[in-house]
Every structure is written in C-alpha cells, then in structure tokens.
Write an enzyme that holds these catalytic residues in place. Structure first.
Site, PDB file in Angstrom:
ATOM      1  N   ASN A  12       1.118  -1.094   0.102  1.00 31.80           N
ATOM      2  CA  ASN A  12       0.081  -0.134  -0.049  1.00 31.80           C
ATOM      3  C   ASN A  12       0.811   1.164   0.090  1.00 31.80           C
ATOM      4  O   ASN A  12       1.470   1.481   0.838  1.00 31.80           O
ATOM      5  CB  ASN A  12      -0.776  -0.118   1.253  1.00 31.80           C
ATOM      6  CG  ASN A  12      -1.837   1.155   1.444  1.00 31.80           C
ATOM      7  OD1 ASN A  12      -1.481   2.156   0.794  1.00 31.80           O
ATOM      8  ND2 ASN A  12      -2.929   1.143   1.978  1.00 31.80           N
ATOM      9  N   HIS A  14       0.208   4.356   0.235  1.00 32.49           N
ATOM     10  CA  HIS A  14      -0.276   5.309   1.172  1.00 32.49           C
ATOM     11  C   HIS A  14       0.531   5.001   2.485  1.00 32.49           C
ATOM     12  O   HIS A  14       0.975   5.991   3.018  1.00 32.49           O
ATOM     13  CB  HIS A  14      -1.809   5.337   1.253  1.00 32.49           C
ATOM     14  CG  HIS A  14      -1.972   6.230   2.338  1.00 32.49           C
ATOM     15  ND1 HIS A  14      -2.244   7.532   2.292  1.00 32.49           N
ATOM     16  CD2 HIS A  14      -2.569   5.829   3.668  1.00 32.49           C
ATOM     17  CE1 HIS A  14      -2.526   8.197   3.488  1.00 32.49           C
ATOM     18  NE2 HIS A  14      -2.874   7.076   4.176  1.00 32.49           N
ATOM     19  N   ASP A  74      -0.422  -4.262  11.940  1.00 32.05           N
ATOM     20  CA  ASP A  74      -1.389  -5.112  11.762  1.00 32.05           C
ATOM     21  C   ASP A  74      -2.397  -4.298  12.610  1.00 32.05           C
ATOM     22  O   ASP A  74      -2.109  -3.928  13.740  1.00 32.05           O
ATOM     23  CB  ASP A  74      -1.467  -6.576  12.372  1.00 32.05           C
ATOM     24  CG  ASP A  74      -2.800  -7.319  12.021  1.00 32.05           C
ATOM     25  OD1 ASP A  74      -3.003  -7.239  10.966  1.00 32.05           O
ATOM     26  OD2 ASP A  74      -3.141  -8.062  12.777  1.00 32.05           O
ATOM     27  N   PHE A 157     -10.986   4.012   4.543  1.00 34.81           N
ATOM     28  CA  PHE A 157     -11.540   2.658   3.874  1.00 34.81           C
ATOM     29  C   PHE A 157     -11.903   1.940   5.371  1.00 34.81           C
ATOM     30  O   PHE A 157     -11.833   2.328   6.298  1.00 34.81           O
ATOM     31  CB  PHE A 157     -10.335   2.173   3.356  1.00 34.81           C
ATOM     32  CG  PHE A 157      -9.171   1.998   4.041  1.00 34.81           C
ATOM     33  CD1 PHE A 157      -8.750   0.665   4.791  1.00 34.81           C
ATOM     34  CD2 PHE A 157      -8.114   2.988   4.263  1.00 34.81           C
ATOM     35  CE1 PHE A 157      -7.853   0.710   5.626  1.00 34.81           C
ATOM     36  CE2 PHE A 157      -7.016   3.003   4.924  1.00 34.81           C
ATOM     37  CZ  PHE A 157      -6.937   1.588   5.525  1.00 34.81           C
ATOM     38  N   TYR A 159     -13.627   0.533   8.146  1.00 30.62           N
ATOM     39  CA  TYR A 159     -14.548   0.786   9.053  1.00 30.62           C
ATOM     40  C   TYR A 159     -14.745   2.352   9.298  1.00 30.62           C
ATOM     41  O   TYR A 159     -15.480   3.043  10.163  1.00 30.62           O
ATOM     42  CB  TYR A 159     -14.485  -0.097  10.240  1.00 30.62           C
ATOM     43  CG  TYR A 159     -14.527  -1.538  10.193  1.00 30.62           C
ATOM     44  CD1 TYR A 159     -15.912  -2.017  10.108  1.00 30.62           C
ATOM     45  CD2 TYR A 159     -13.548  -2.235  10.153  1.00 30.62           C
ATOM     46  CE1 TYR A 159     -16.070  -3.468  10.051  1.00 30.62           C
ATOM     47  CE2 TYR A 159     -13.665  -3.764   9.786  1.00 30.62           C
ATOM     48  CZ  TYR A 159     -14.805  -4.131   9.838  1.00 30.62           C
ATOM     49  OH  TYR A 159     -15.029  -5.683   9.719  1.00 30.62           O
ATOM     50  N   ASP A 160     -13.906   3.017   8.622  1.00 31.83           N
ATOM     51  CA  ASP A 160     -13.799   4.386   8.899  1.00 31.83           C
ATOM     52  C   ASP A 160     -15.242   5.526   8.827  1.00 31.83           C
ATOM     53  O   ASP A 160     -15.218   6.062   9.531  1.00 31.83           O
ATOM     54  CB  ASP A 160     -12.614   5.051   7.914  1.00 31.83           C
ATOM     55  CG  ASP A 160     -11.073   4.942   8.100  1.00 31.83           C
ATOM     56  OD1 ASP A 160     -11.009   4.213   9.118  1.00 31.83           O
ATOM     57  OD2 ASP A 160     -10.436   5.231   7.372  1.00 31.83           O
ATOM     58  N   LYS A 180      -6.876  12.931  10.067  1.00 30.97           N
ATOM     59  CA  LYS A 180      -6.957  11.480  10.602  1.00 30.97           C
ATOM     60  C   LYS A 180      -5.544  10.928  10.911  1.00 30.97           C
ATOM     61  O   LYS A 180      -5.424  10.233  12.084  1.00 30.97           O
ATOM     62  CB  LYS A 180      -7.588  10.439   9.482  1.00 30.97           C
ATOM     63  CG  LYS A 180      -7.688   9.037   9.637  1.00 30.97           C
ATOM     64  CD  LYS A 180      -8.190   8.267   8.367  1.00 30.97           C
ATOM     65  CE  LYS A 180      -7.919   6.881   8.741  1.00 30.97           C
ATOM     66  NZ  LYS A 180      -8.035   5.854   7.674  1.00 30.97           N
TER      67      LYS A 180
END
EC number: 3.6.1.66
Length: 204
Positions: A12, A14, A74, A157, A159-160, A180
C-alpha cells in the site's frame, strides 16, 4: 556511507508515504521502501491471534528474506460490546478478505439493536520492527470512539465511515486525511516506533 534501507511490509503506497513522513518528522534519513520492492517474496500468512503477533510475523519474514530491517503493522476494529471483535478478523469479518462493504454491513446488522451508550469501539494498531538478527520491538496505537448507525464520509476505508472518534462530530471517513493521520491508531503506533528505529538502526 549509504543510507540505511528499511522495508515496510505492505504493498500500500499510502502506508509507505505515511511512515516516510513520520520518520522524516523524527529526523531520520532512511531509504524506506514497500514490500513491492521485493516482488519475489510472497506475502506472509497472518496466523497470529493478536495484532502484535501478526505484525511480528510479517516483519520477521521480510527481515529474514532480505537481510534488512523491516517494519510491519496489523490493525483492526475492536467493539466493546462484541468483546473486542472483529479484532484481528476485521478485514475478513464477512468471510472474504478485504470486502469492506460486506464487513461494514454485517457489523452494522449485528449492532442494529445496540443503543448509542453501548456502541463504544476503538481502532487498534500494532507496529513491529524486526532486524535480521532476530531483534524485535512492538508498539501500539489506539483511537477510541463510538460507532454510528449508518456510514458517513467518503475518505478512508474499512470501518472508517462508522467510527466517530471521541471528541469529534465527524467519522474517520469525514476527516481530511491529514486530520485522520494526526490522531489515527496507525499514526500513533508509527510515531511511537520512530525512536526505536533511531536507537536500533542509527546507533554508532
């Protein structure tokens, strides 16, 4: 002297950018790359029963495969009334890994009769640093909040869209990415890891 390379166990981009910024803020000049820099190394099965175990599994696997220091994380959502679930199963709560919509809808259905006073939850992140010699460190970050009854916001993304951080009127998905990152569980964990990276990777 060449710059020390550090691998982050993710594909990822990001996440790589986020950790690069945090390490730079800490004054660390490291060559940080993602796992996609080593496409021949397979992804590690997350067989641990805690966030910390899974993060360490991924970090050690990369460190051993590349002979370079590695960082892994994680994370997941822990709902108080569900005894901490979905927890490590957050990404596959509905049965198929990474189906964000299905996971979100299943969780909302399971909590449909739960009143606001009992909808406390938190995002948890464990970040691990592993060296080729087996040295390891783990730190944690946590973002507490309350679960909304319906999703809101188009950022983020997972459960945000349903977690409203304590002290906020918006969900994580309604926050600007910079807002965030400043309070997120992953941001907290990575910032806590930075001084450990400094100690272990830049010691004379």
């Amino acid at each position: 002297m060449s710059t020390q390379r550090l691998i982050l166990a993710t594909r990822n981009a990001h996440k790589v950018t986020e950790l690069k910024a945090i390490l730079a803020e800490a004054g660390l000049d490291l060559d940080l790359v993602g796992a996609d820099a080593y496409p021949e190394i397979p992804d590690v099965k997350e067989t641990g029963v805690t966030f910390a175990e899974n993060a360490l599994l991924k970090a050690h696997a990369l460190a051993q495969a590349t002979a370079l220091p590695a960082v892994a994380d994680d994370s997941g959502l822990c709902v108080d009334v569900l005894g901490g679930a979905p927890g490590i199963f957050s990404a596959r709560w509905a049965g198929r890994h990474g189906d964000d919509d299905a996971n979100l809808n299943l969780l909302l259905a399971q909590l449909s009769d739960i009143e606001d006073a009992h909808r406390a939850a938190h995002f948890e992140c464990a970040a691990a640093l592993a060296l080729p010699d087996g040295t390891e460190r783990v730190v944690n970050g946590r973002l507490r909040g309350t679960l909304r009854h319906t999703p809101a916001g188009g950022n983020g993304f997972g459960y945000d869209p349903i977690l409203q951080p304590d002290g906020e009127t918006r969900t994580c998905a309604e926050l600007h990415p910079d807002e965030k990152n400043a309070i997120s569980h992953r941001g907290q964990a990575f910032r806590a890891l930075a001084p450990l990276v400094r100690t272990l990777l830049t010691a004379d």
